[in-house]
Design a protein around this motif. Sequence first.
Motif, PDB file in Angstrom:
ATOM      1  N   VAL A  12       5.710  -2.208  -8.114  1.00 24.34           N
ATOM      2  CA  VAL A  12       5.250  -1.242  -7.126  1.00 24.34           C
ATOM      3  C   VAL A  12       6.415  -0.321  -6.794  1.00 24.34           C
ATOM      4  O   VAL A  12       7.478  -0.779  -6.395  1.00 24.34           O
ATOM      5  N   THR A  13       6.232   0.913  -7.006  1.00 20.85           N
ATOM      6  CA  THR A  13       7.250   1.883  -6.597  1.00 20.85           C
ATOM      7  C   THR A  13       6.580   2.914  -5.714  1.00 20.85           C
ATOM      8  O   THR A  13       5.352   2.990  -5.636  1.00 20.85           O
ATOM      9  N   ILE A  14       7.397   3.695  -5.069  1.00 17.79           N
ATOM     10  CA  ILE A  14       6.849   4.701  -4.159  1.00 17.79           C
ATOM     11  C   ILE A  14       5.972   5.684  -4.934  1.00 17.79           C
ATOM     12  O   ILE A  14       4.947   6.139  -4.450  1.00 17.79           O
ATOM     13  N   GLU A  15       6.367   5.952  -6.188  1.00 16.74           N
ATOM     14  CA  GLU A  15       5.634   6.961  -6.958  1.00 16.74           C
ATOM     15  C   GLU A  15       4.221   6.477  -7.284  1.00 16.74           C
ATOM     16  O   GLU A  15       3.284   7.258  -7.305  1.00 16.74           O
ATOM     17  N   THR A  16       4.094   5.182  -7.575  1.00 11.90           N
ATOM     18  CA  THR A  16       2.779   4.698  -7.992  1.00 11.90           C
ATOM     19  C   THR A  16       1.895   4.310  -6.813  1.00 11.90           C
ATOM     20  O   THR A  16       0.777   3.861  -7.015  1.00 11.90           O
ATOM     21  N   LEU A  17       2.396   4.467  -5.607  1.00  9.99           N
ATOM     22  CA  LEU A  17       1.615   4.041  -4.449  1.00  9.99           C
ATOM     23  C   LEU A  17       0.393   4.916  -4.263  1.00  9.99           C
ATOM     24  O   LEU A  17       0.499   6.146  -4.239  1.00  9.99           O
ATOM     25  N   SER A  18      -0.743   4.305  -4.160  1.00  7.53           N
ATOM     26  CA  SER A  18      -1.920   5.083  -3.793  1.00  7.53           C
ATOM     27  C   SER A  18      -2.909   4.144  -3.128  1.00  7.53           C
ATOM     28  O   SER A  18      -2.834   2.935  -3.283  1.00  7.53           O
ATOM     29  N   ARG A  19      -3.793   4.728  -2.411  1.00  2.00           N
ATOM     30  CA  ARG A  19      -4.742   3.928  -1.641  1.00  2.00           C
ATOM     31  C   ARG A  19      -5.713   3.223  -2.580  1.00  2.00           C
ATOM     32  O   ARG A  19      -6.168   3.815  -3.562  1.00  2.00           O
ATOM     33  N   ASP A  20      -6.036   1.987  -2.311  1.00  2.00           N
ATOM     34  CA  ASP A  20      -7.043   1.300  -3.104  1.00  2.00           C
ATOM     35  C   ASP A  20      -8.418   1.600  -2.515  1.00  2.00           C
ATOM     36  O   ASP A  20      -8.529   2.203  -1.448  1.00  2.00           O
ATOM     37  N   GLU A  21      -9.454   1.177  -3.204  1.00  2.00           N
ATOM     38  CA  GLU A  21     -10.790   1.666  -2.818  1.00  2.00           C
ATOM     39  C   GLU A  21     -11.253   1.149  -1.457  1.00  2.00           C
ATOM     40  O   GLU A  21     -12.083   1.782  -0.816  1.00  2.00           O
ATOM     41  N   PHE A  22     -10.717   0.005  -1.013  1.00  2.00           N
ATOM     42  CA  PHE A  22     -11.117  -0.492   0.306  1.00  2.00           C
ATOM     43  C   PHE A  22     -10.015  -0.319   1.347  1.00  2.00           C
ATOM     44  O   PHE A  22     -10.106  -0.886   2.428  1.00  2.00           O
ATOM     45  N   ASN A  23      -8.992   0.400   0.999  1.00  2.00           N
ATOM     46  CA  ASN A  23      -7.890   0.665   1.919  1.00  2.00           C
ATOM     47  C   ASN A  23      -7.283  -0.635   2.461  1.00  2.00           C
ATOM     48  O   ASN A  23      -7.020  -0.784   3.643  1.00  2.00           O
ATOM     49  N   LEU A  24      -7.106  -1.589   1.555  1.00  2.00           N
ATOM     50  CA  LEU A  24      -6.555  -2.873   1.961  1.00  2.00           C
ATOM     51  C   LEU A  24      -5.040  -2.901   1.839  1.00  2.00           C
ATOM     52  O   LEU A  24      -4.382  -3.723   2.439  1.00  2.00           O
ATOM     53  N   GLN A  25      -4.528  -1.998   1.026  1.00  2.00           N
ATOM     54  CA  GLN A  25      -3.081  -1.942   0.845  1.00  2.00           C
ATOM     55  C   GLN A  25      -2.535  -0.834   1.721  1.00  2.00           C
ATOM     56  O   GLN A  25      -3.003   0.301   1.648  1.00  2.00           O
ATOM     57  N   LYS A  26      -1.588  -1.158   2.537  1.00  2.00           N
ATOM     58  CA  LYS A  26      -1.050  -0.156   3.449  1.00  2.00           C
ATOM     59  C   LYS A  26       0.469  -0.208   3.452  1.00  2.00           C
ATOM     60  O   LYS A  26       1.068  -1.129   2.889  1.00  2.00           O
ATOM     61  N   MET A  27       1.052   0.755   4.105  1.00  2.00           N
ATOM     62  CA  MET A  27       2.500   0.768   4.238  1.00  2.00           C
ATOM     63  C   MET A  27       2.850   0.205   5.614  1.00  2.00           C
ATOM     64  O   MET A  27       2.349   0.678   6.629  1.00  2.00           O
ATOM     65  N   MET A  28       3.668  -0.823   5.607  1.00  2.00           N
ATOM     66  CA  MET A  28       4.109  -1.397   6.872  1.00  2.00           C
ATOM     67  C   MET A  28       5.438  -0.753   7.243  1.00  2.00           C
ATOM     68  O   MET A  28       6.425  -0.890   6.527  1.00  2.00           O
ATOM     69  N   VAL A  29       5.463  -0.052   8.347  1.00  2.00           N
ATOM     70  CA  VAL A  29       6.707   0.542   8.828  1.00  2.00           C
ATOM     71  C   VAL A  29       7.263  -0.394   9.890  1.00  2.00           C
ATOM     72  O   VAL A  29       6.627  -0.619  10.925  1.00  2.00           O
ATOM     73  N   MET A  30       8.417  -0.974   9.623  1.00  2.00           N
ATOM     74  CA  MET A  30       8.976  -1.957  10.547  1.00  2.00           C
ATOM     75  C   MET A  30      10.272  -1.432  11.132  1.00  2.00           C
ATOM     76  O   MET A  30      11.131  -0.917  10.421  1.00  2.00           O
ATOM     77  N   VAL A  31      10.394  -1.598  12.434  1.00  2.00           N
ATOM     78  CA  VAL A  31      11.595  -1.173  13.144  1.00  2.00           C
ATOM     79  C   VAL A  31      12.328  -2.431  13.575  1.00  2.00           C
ATOM     80  O   VAL A  31      11.742  -3.309  14.206  1.00  2.00           O
ATOM     81  N   THR A  32      13.595  -2.543  13.226  1.00  2.00           N
ATOM     82  CA  THR A  32      14.338  -3.744  13.581  1.00  2.00           C
ATOM     83  C   THR A  32      15.332  -3.434  14.695  1.00  2.00           C
ATOM     84  O   THR A  32      15.680  -2.277  14.934  1.00  2.00           O
ATOM     85  N   ALA A  33      15.790  -4.500  15.342  1.00  2.00           N
ATOM     86  CA  ALA A  33      16.675  -4.338  16.494  1.00  2.00           C
ATOM     87  C   ALA A  33      18.007  -3.719  16.101  1.00  2.00           C
ATOM     88  O   ALA A  33      18.666  -3.083  16.917  1.00  2.00           O
ATOM     89  N   SER A  34      18.412  -3.896  14.844  1.00  2.00           N
ATOM     90  CA  SER A  34      19.691  -3.334  14.424  1.00  2.00           C
ATOM     91  C   SER A  34      19.598  -1.836  14.182  1.00  2.00           C
ATOM     92  O   SER A  34      20.605  -1.195  13.909  1.00  2.00           O
ATOM     93  N   GLY A  35      18.413  -1.277  14.257  1.00  2.11           N
ATOM     94  CA  GLY A  35      18.236   0.150  14.043  1.00  2.11           C
ATOM     95  C   GLY A  35      17.952   0.498  12.599  1.00  2.11           C
ATOM     96  O   GLY A  35      18.085   1.641  12.196  1.00  2.11           O
ATOM     97  N   LYS A  36      17.588  -0.480  11.827  1.00  2.00           N
ATOM     98  CA  LYS A  36      17.250  -0.200  10.438  1.00  2.00           C
ATOM     99  C   LYS A  36      15.728  -0.154  10.306  1.00  2.00           C
ATOM    100  O   LYS A  36      15.035  -1.031  10.824  1.00  2.00           O
ATOM    101  N   LEU A  37      15.232   0.870   9.634  1.00  2.00           N
ATOM    102  CA  LEU A  37      13.786   1.006   9.434  1.00  2.00           C
ATOM    103  C   LEU A  37      13.446   0.593   8.010  1.00  2.00           C
ATOM    104  O   LEU A  37      14.209   0.856   7.086  1.00  2.00           O
ATOM    105  N   PHE A  38      12.295  -0.041   7.875  1.00  2.00           N
ATOM    106  CA  PHE A  38      11.871  -0.490   6.566  1.00  2.00           C
ATOM    107  C   PHE A  38      10.454  -0.015   6.291  1.00  2.00           C
ATOM    108  O   PHE A  38       9.626   0.037   7.202  1.00  2.00           O
ATOM    109  N   GLY A  39      10.206   0.298   5.044  1.00  2.00           N
ATOM    110  CA  GLY A  39       8.847   0.552   4.591  1.00  2.00           C
ATOM    111  C   GLY A  39       8.482  -0.533   3.606  1.00  2.00           C
ATOM    112  O   GLY A  39       9.144  -0.685   2.578  1.00  2.00           O
ATOM    113  N   ILE A  40       7.492  -1.337   3.935  1.00  2.00           N
ATOM    114  CA  ILE A  40       7.147  -2.489   3.108  1.00  2.00           C
ATOM    115  C   ILE A  40       5.718  -2.350   2.626  1.00  2.00           C
ATOM    116  O   ILE A  40       4.824  -2.004   3.401  1.00  2.00           O
TER     117      ILE A  40
END
Lengths: 294, 887
Positions: free
Chosen positions: B414-442
């Motif tokens: 899975v790479t950012i380039e190949t990311l696309s919505r699946d037909e039931f929109n079950l796959q999503k991007m989780m944006v997580m904010v951590t206490a150290s100030g680092k943001l993640f896209g999972i």
Amino acid sequence: MWLHVRLSEVCLFLQAMFILACCFSDMESGPIATSGSVQPNGDRFKIEGRAIVPGVKTQDWISSARVTVEGEEYIGFLRTDGSFVVNDVPSGSYVVEVISPGYKFEAVRVDITSKGKMRARLVNFIKTSEVIRQPYPLQLRSSGPHTYFMKRETWGWTDFLMNPMVMMMVLPLLIIVLLPKVVNTNDPEMRKEMEQSMNMLNPNPELPDVSEFMTKLFSGSKSSSSKAIGGSKCQNITCTSGLRNYCNWSCHGNYNAIFKKSFFIRLYNCFLSRVFFPLSNNPRVCTTLVLCQF
Amino acid sequence: MSKPTSLFVIFFSLFVMSEAVFEDQVGKFDWRQQYVGKTLFAHFDSHSQSSKKLFLATDKNIFASFNSRTGELFWRHVDKAGPEGTIDILLLHGQGDNSGRLLRSWDTNMGGLNWEAVLDTGSFQAACFVAMQDTVKHVAVLKKAAISLHYLTNGHQKWVENLPDSDTVQYQAVYSGGEEEVYVLGVVPNSHLTIIAYSLEDGEIIKQVTWSRTLCVVVGHGVLMCVDTATLALYVDTLVCNRLYIPVLVSSQPHPARSPISEFFLQLGPDHHVLLQLNADGYTIAPLRDFQPSDVFPPQLYVHAFLKKDDSVGYRVLVQTQDHALTFIQQPGRVVWTREEALADVVTMEMVDLPLTGTQAELEGEFGKKADGLFPMVLKRLSSQVILLQAWLAHLWKLFYEARKPHGQVKNEVTIETLSRDEFNLQKMMVMVTASGKLFGIDSKSGSILWKHYLENVQPNAVFKLIVQRTTAHFPHPPQCTLLIKDKDTGLASLHVFNPIFGRKSHIAPPALPRPILQSLLLPVIDQDYAKVLLLVDDQYKVTAFPSTKNVLQQLQEMASSIFFYLIRSDQGNLSGFRLRKDLSTERIWEVVLPTEVQKIVAVNGKRPNEHVHSQGRVMGDRSVLYKYLNPNLLAVVTESTDAHPERAFVGVFLVDGVTGRIIHEAVQRKARGPVHFVHSENWVVYEYWNTKSRRNEFSVLELFEGTELYNSTVFSSLDRPHLPQVLQQTYIFPSPITTMEATLTEKGITSRHLLVGLPSGAILSLPKMFLDPRRPEVVTEHSREENLIPYAPEMPIRTEWFINYNQTVARVKGIYTAPSGLESTCLVVAYGLDIYQTRVYPSKQFDVLKDDYDYVLISSVLFALFFATMISKRLAQVKLLNRAWR
């Protein structure tokens, strides 16, 4: 059966009473009185115990398990032999639990008095003051692995055959078909004996008999099939409706064979009516209806 | 009496909901990632060359063992959170760990505890292993006023001695060099050093030496350094008083039975290290290398050097960087693995839909645009169909191509380039904010980290709020998230605007916020670029809008009279409501004061804005309808009493209308205390508290109904509701404490709701809301049976089949995030705490999609069998008819 259950219940109750009495006699200061309030400068005590998972080596489960006292207020870890100590616990009443993702343990309530006297009892959230003693130091035995998963609903032949309705229908049928072949009914003495036993089994002769109907049905079907081959005659079927409706089939066939069958059918009819429908008011009607449906 | 009812409940629940995981679904829709936090101590298992164990103790009070080859956890022990569980020191010699007031020894193979010893009170200073004739037998622990020696085998105390003059002397170090003596080093500030040697056998003081400053020398940068030959200890002090940084010495003692290496580091500044060597005469120190600030030194570095088979020196390095990433580097500078330990402390998160692919967007665009004639429409439709056909053919070709390859090579990276919505929109991007100030896209499907972004200069006590301003629905505008970072002490805030799919910082300049921010609210108003408007209220009750284009300001002016917001001042016990004016100032319209002497406001919660309620009411047994009280402006305010005495403590729940300030309902739970966990949704509030009298956790549910008639069925207005709702309440015993609680959420709200309850054991219980229904009857009647109400039972069941994460426990669950998917039956769940766990739940089972175990073989075989049976019987019937005709 009922009596047995009752008796055991009474036994349990007596036991409980006994334990209760014991507790009353040795209870000095109720830990309930301290009511869980924690004195900041009070003495600290330790809760000791041992957790066992029967049949599993300790090294396979202790690294993921821990002991929690009242949620996560105090935490203890398990030693390599399964024993544990939770240090630094002030007096009060706590629910002690061994938490393991693999195995289930029963929680225990531990009461510590301000003098440091300990006792363990069963957790009862509804009757909180009820005391059913548990051994202290705690002996926690796992009652097996957790069941996290549901069974898949699979469709198999065994499930279908093991269905009680199907069994009820198929087993007698098998017996009806097979048993006459095993027992020799041509012997006149045997026949007499059978007739006697049949009369004994069938106490109400004036009721129209299901077995007769069954014999007729089977012989009829046989004769009807033989009709296609041999062209022997068989008369029509008359059916009446009502609660005690029986299909009256009249058919001429090989009487010996009919008798042979009729005996076994009667036998199993009675067996059915006595074993499977002991509660219905009129066993005969019941069986008949079932067989009729069939 | 209770037995038959509970039996009935179990029987009933078996029929009503059999929602659980099947064994073959393990890992199919769910994943878990385990973290430990920021490393404080690390040790390599250096006993054998081939050992791949690595031991860490972290700031989250965790002691863990890692596989140094892969970075996977062998085992992990989670101690109490907070200062009481803090790990002070981790020593390693086969086994050993030392924690605060408790001294623990661990078996490193099994991960079991060897022993645990309680130390006397007193602040911990230092600890070391004490060895004799090359075997380590004791552990010495130095406290503020005492020193104690423990046996390594069982933890029993060998002796404990009070330190002389402990009120004036600061004892700082304990040392043993393999002889039969234990040295303790004490410092009297600005005066002298004290060194005490204790006998190993009985703790007798063998000698006590006081060193005056004559031996000390001044080393460059104004650092005073004192050295002592007897203990090989070095004392450093700054002469320049206004220097903020206290120099730190870093030395290494490879084996407790031998003397430390004579080379050591002196850290003079945050990024200035000097490598020094003690000369053979024991008095002079020669600097070997000066690492100037240009040489980047990460916050923590753990080096393990070893002799290889060919006698060359090999090394392994464990690097802990500022953003809490843990990197393991092996000899030729190769990064073996990296762990993102910042994810051990997720503060908040959002799930964002993935963007559509080009073809999907093309199709969507066709429906979105206005019709421009019949012919162009037909052409457009045909062209999009061709594109679809092309895409399908390409997909088929890819399948064929991959099938020809050997199995192992095919990898769905899975790479950012190949990311696309699946037909039931079950796959999503989780944006997580951590206490150290680092943001993640999972990626929610696989759990792989697709992007990360480290925000520098984030204060350690900052509060974060993540807002999705524009979703992916507005192609070609990119989605936009805004992170509000607020310093807890000063209240000053800043905004970080970024694209949640790629993690890139947006070019949109956020507004400057010179004043402390009190409240932020996202309005349903959108600007011309489809971004929702964020309002920020500062401490002078002035409002800043973001984005603040002309269009937005105009819209705000039009709508100002209908924009209300509330502020909480929990320190003053004050809850007040405001209305926006046309000039973007505010006016206070109501105020509720809860006196702080009696109770304090713990939490205030509205409803989730993306929540849908499908049914307006409930059909009762007698065919009448009980309408729900669905007030979108309702706030649930939870208070706790300031009096902590178990007899007088209470928990209060107030339902306040956020527009008018009207108190709709007030429930007070006597003899109860927090922590209160609660969920506010639809027309109900569920809260959990601790009953101090019966010492148990209890769940209480409040449900609000308008009655059998709706006042105004078309629109809800807080200003025009003369009747107070009917409130029903019921309370149940819950046999476990809980750590967090959230309700499931689905697209249209048709699916029944479940409560997701995080338990301290790490399990997440999916509890049907049906069990928390205040209309559960004590006596079963015809009506209640028809309504499918479960008879009331005081104790709530906890069944392990309802654990949605089966044995994949999530340690210290801090939050549960639920998001709807494209399927009505399915709700996406992320539980975060120390670990992160993602799964799907089906509260009403999968009613809108074929189950994953759907038996295609059976159904097709039955169909075929029937088909052939009809064919054959038709043929037979024909033959029979023919025969009859001949007769």
